[in-house]
Design a protein around this motif. Structure first.
Motif, PDB file in Angstrom:
ATOM      1  N   ARG A 106     -15.726   2.952  -7.268  1.00 17.88           N
ATOM      2  CA  ARG A 106     -14.453   3.682  -7.413  1.00 17.88           C
ATOM      3  C   ARG A 106     -13.920   4.079  -6.035  1.00 17.88           C
ATOM      4  N   TYR A 107     -14.804   4.575  -5.174  1.00 21.65           N
ATOM      5  CA  TYR A 107     -14.376   4.970  -3.834  1.00 21.65           C
ATOM      6  C   TYR A 107     -13.888   3.755  -3.036  1.00 21.65           C
ATOM      7  N   ARG A 108     -14.574   2.616  -3.215  1.00 25.95           N
ATOM      8  CA  ARG A 108     -14.154   1.398  -2.506  1.00 25.95           C
ATOM      9  C   ARG A 108     -12.765   0.973  -2.959  1.00 25.95           C
ATOM     10  N   VAL A 109     -12.545   0.998  -4.276  1.00 28.15           N
ATOM     11  CA  VAL A 109     -11.230   0.628  -4.810  1.00 28.15           C
ATOM     12  C   VAL A 109     -10.176   1.623  -4.333  1.00 28.15           C
ATOM     13  N   GLU A 110     -10.523   2.917  -4.360  1.00 23.90           N
ATOM     14  CA  GLU A 110      -9.585   3.943  -3.890  1.00 23.90           C
ATOM     15  C   GLU A 110      -9.294   3.757  -2.405  1.00 23.90           C
ATOM     16  N   TYR A 111     -10.338   3.425  -1.633  1.00 23.30           N
ATOM     17  CA  TYR A 111     -10.166   3.190  -0.196  1.00 23.30           C
ATOM     18  C   TYR A 111      -9.234   2.016   0.045  1.00 23.30           C
ATOM     19  N   GLU A 112      -9.466   0.944  -0.692  1.00 21.80           N
ATOM     20  CA  GLU A 112      -8.597  -0.233  -0.537  1.00 21.80           C
ATOM     21  C   GLU A 112      -7.159   0.108  -0.909  1.00 21.80           C
ATOM     22  N   ALA A 113      -7.010   0.913  -1.996  1.00 22.91           N
ATOM     23  CA  ALA A 113      -5.659   1.308  -2.407  1.00 22.91           C
ATOM     24  C   ALA A 113      -5.025   2.177  -1.334  1.00 22.91           C
ATOM     25  N   LEU A 114      -5.776   3.092  -0.763  1.00 23.02           N
ATOM     26  CA  LEU A 114      -5.242   3.959   0.289  1.00 23.02           C
ATOM     27  C   LEU A 114      -4.917   3.161   1.547  1.00 23.02           C
ATOM     28  N   CYS A 115      -5.762   2.194   1.861  1.00 23.83           N
ATOM     29  CA  CYS A 115      -5.488   1.334   3.021  1.00 23.83           C
ATOM     30  C   CYS A 115      -4.185   0.572   2.795  1.00 23.83           C
ATOM     31  N   LYS A 116      -3.989   0.104   1.572  1.00 28.44           N
ATOM     32  CA  LYS A 116      -2.765  -0.628   1.233  1.00 28.44           C
ATOM     33  C   LYS A 116      -1.560   0.303   1.356  1.00 28.44           C
ATOM     34  N   VAL A 117      -1.699   1.553   0.832  1.00 24.36           N
ATOM     35  CA  VAL A 117      -0.611   2.534   0.931  1.00 24.36           C
ATOM     36  C   VAL A 117      -0.326   2.841   2.395  1.00 24.36           C
ATOM     37  N   GLU A 118      -1.406   3.005   3.209  1.00 23.02           N
ATOM     38  CA  GLU A 118      -1.228   3.294   4.626  1.00 23.02           C
ATOM     39  C   GLU A 118      -0.501   2.159   5.319  1.00 23.02           C
ATOM     40  N   ALA A 119      -0.934   0.942   4.969  1.00 22.81           N
ATOM     41  CA  ALA A 119      -0.285  -0.221   5.583  1.00 22.81           C
ATOM     42  C   ALA A 119       1.189  -0.271   5.194  1.00 22.81           C
ATOM     43  N   GLU A 120       1.476   0.007   3.939  1.00 19.93           N
ATOM     44  CA  GLU A 120       2.873   0.012   3.480  1.00 19.93           C
ATOM     45  C   GLU A 120       3.659   1.110   4.191  1.00 19.93           C
ATOM     46  N   GLN A 121       3.056   2.312   4.341  1.00 23.48           N
ATOM     47  CA  GLN A 121       3.737   3.422   4.991  1.00 23.48           C
ATOM     48  C   GLN A 121       3.963   3.121   6.464  1.00 23.48           C
ATOM     49  N   ASN A 122       2.949   2.514   7.116  1.00 26.41           N
ATOM     50  CA  ASN A 122       3.109   2.133   8.521  1.00 26.41           C
ATOM     51  C   ASN A 122       4.219   1.092   8.670  1.00 26.41           C
ATOM     52  N   GLU A 123       4.234   0.170   7.756  1.00 23.28           N
ATOM     53  CA  GLU A 123       5.297  -0.858   7.784  1.00 23.28           C
ATOM     54  C   GLU A 123       6.662  -0.208   7.588  1.00 23.28           C
ATOM     55  N   PHE A 124       6.718   0.766   6.645  1.00 27.57           N
ATOM     56  CA  PHE A 124       7.978   1.475   6.389  1.00 27.57           C
ATOM     57  C   PHE A 124       8.419   2.249   7.626  1.00 27.57           C
ATOM     58  N   ILE A 125       7.463   2.909   8.270  1.00 20.93           N
ATOM     59  CA  ILE A 125       7.762   3.675   9.481  1.00 20.93           C
ATOM     60  C   ILE A 125       8.259   2.733  10.567  1.00 20.93           C
ATOM     61  N   ASP A 126       7.549   1.611  10.714  1.00 21.71           N
ATOM     62  CA  ASP A 126       7.960   0.643  11.733  1.00 21.71           C
ATOM     63  C   ASP A 126       9.362   0.135  11.450  1.00 21.71           C
ATOM     64  N   GLN A 127       9.660  -0.171  10.211  1.00 25.17           N
ATOM     65  CA  GLN A 127      11.000  -0.642   9.855  1.00 25.17           C
ATOM     66  C   GLN A 127      12.031   0.457  10.090  1.00 25.17           C
ATOM     67  N   PHE A 128      11.663   1.693   9.785  1.00 25.03           N
ATOM     68  CA  PHE A 128      12.583   2.802   9.939  1.00 25.03           C
ATOM     69  C   PHE A 128      12.892   3.013  11.429  1.00 25.03           C
ATOM     70  N   ILE A 129      11.868   2.895  12.270  1.00 23.31           N
ATOM     71  CA  ILE A 129      12.047   3.077  13.692  1.00 23.31           C
ATOM     72  C   ILE A 129      12.885   1.939  14.263  1.00 23.31           C
ATOM     73  N   PHE A 130      12.668   0.728  13.831  1.00 23.82           N
ATOM     74  CA  PHE A 130      13.405  -0.418  14.358  1.00 23.82           C
ATOM     75  C   PHE A 130      14.851  -0.412  13.876  1.00 23.82           C
ATOM     76  N   GLN A 131      15.130   0.204  12.770  1.00 25.57           N
ATOM     77  CA  GLN A 131      16.480   0.250  12.240  1.00 25.57           C
ATOM     78  C   GLN A 131      17.330   1.221  13.042  1.00 25.57           C
ATOM     79  N   LYS A 132      16.786   2.165  13.642  1.00 24.84           N
ATOM     80  CA  LYS A 132      17.559   3.143  14.395  1.00 24.84           C
ATOM     81  C   LYS A 132      17.850   2.613  15.707  1.00 24.84           C
TER      82      LYS A 132
END
Length: 132
Positions: A106-132
């Motif tokens: 369960r922790y491994r699956v949660e970790y993978e899900a959190l890593c995916k969320v982090e990657a998505e959030q980092n990508e969103f942040i990067d896109q947000f920064i590049f858009q400005k």
């Protein structure tokens, strides 16, 4: 002649010249038999003492053997109960291991899900920064 008359009447004189009803030979045999009987009774008494001591010793050994037998039975029962306790403990530990493995998964699956969320959030942040 007097001895013959006394002999016919079955009367005898002993070595102390006392008049006796029994023949001196029979009297001597009777005394010997009495002494042998006394010796026999004494030996029987000694035998009974020896046998009594032996019986006491055997009884004591039997009690000690019974005590040792009870100790052995107790030790065997204790070993059986310890074995059952270990088996129960082993089952509990195996159940705990299975539970921990499931928790790890369960922790491994949660970790993978959190890593995916982090990657998505980092990508969103990067896109947000590049858009400005």
């Amino acid at each position: 002649m007097a001895k013959d008359i006394l002999g016919e009447a079955r009367l005898h004189f002993d070595e102390l010249n006392k008049l006796r009803v029994l023949d001196p030979e029979v009297t001597q045999q009777t005394v010997e038999l009495k002494e042998e009987c006394k010796d026999f009774v004494d030996k029987i008494g000694q035998f009974q003492k020896i046998v009594g001591g032996l019986i006491e010793l055997v009884d004591q050994l039997a009690k000690e053997a019974e005590n040792e037998k009870m100790k052995a039975i107790g030790a065997r029962n204790l070993l059986k109960s310890i074995a059952k306790q270990r088996e129960a403990q082993q089952q509990q530990l195996q159940a705990l291991i299975a539970e921990k493995k499931m928790q790890l998964e369960r922790y491994r699956v949660e970790y993978e899900a959190l890593c995916k969320v982090e990657a998505e959030q980092n990508e969103f942040i990067d896109q947000f920064i590049f858009q400005k």
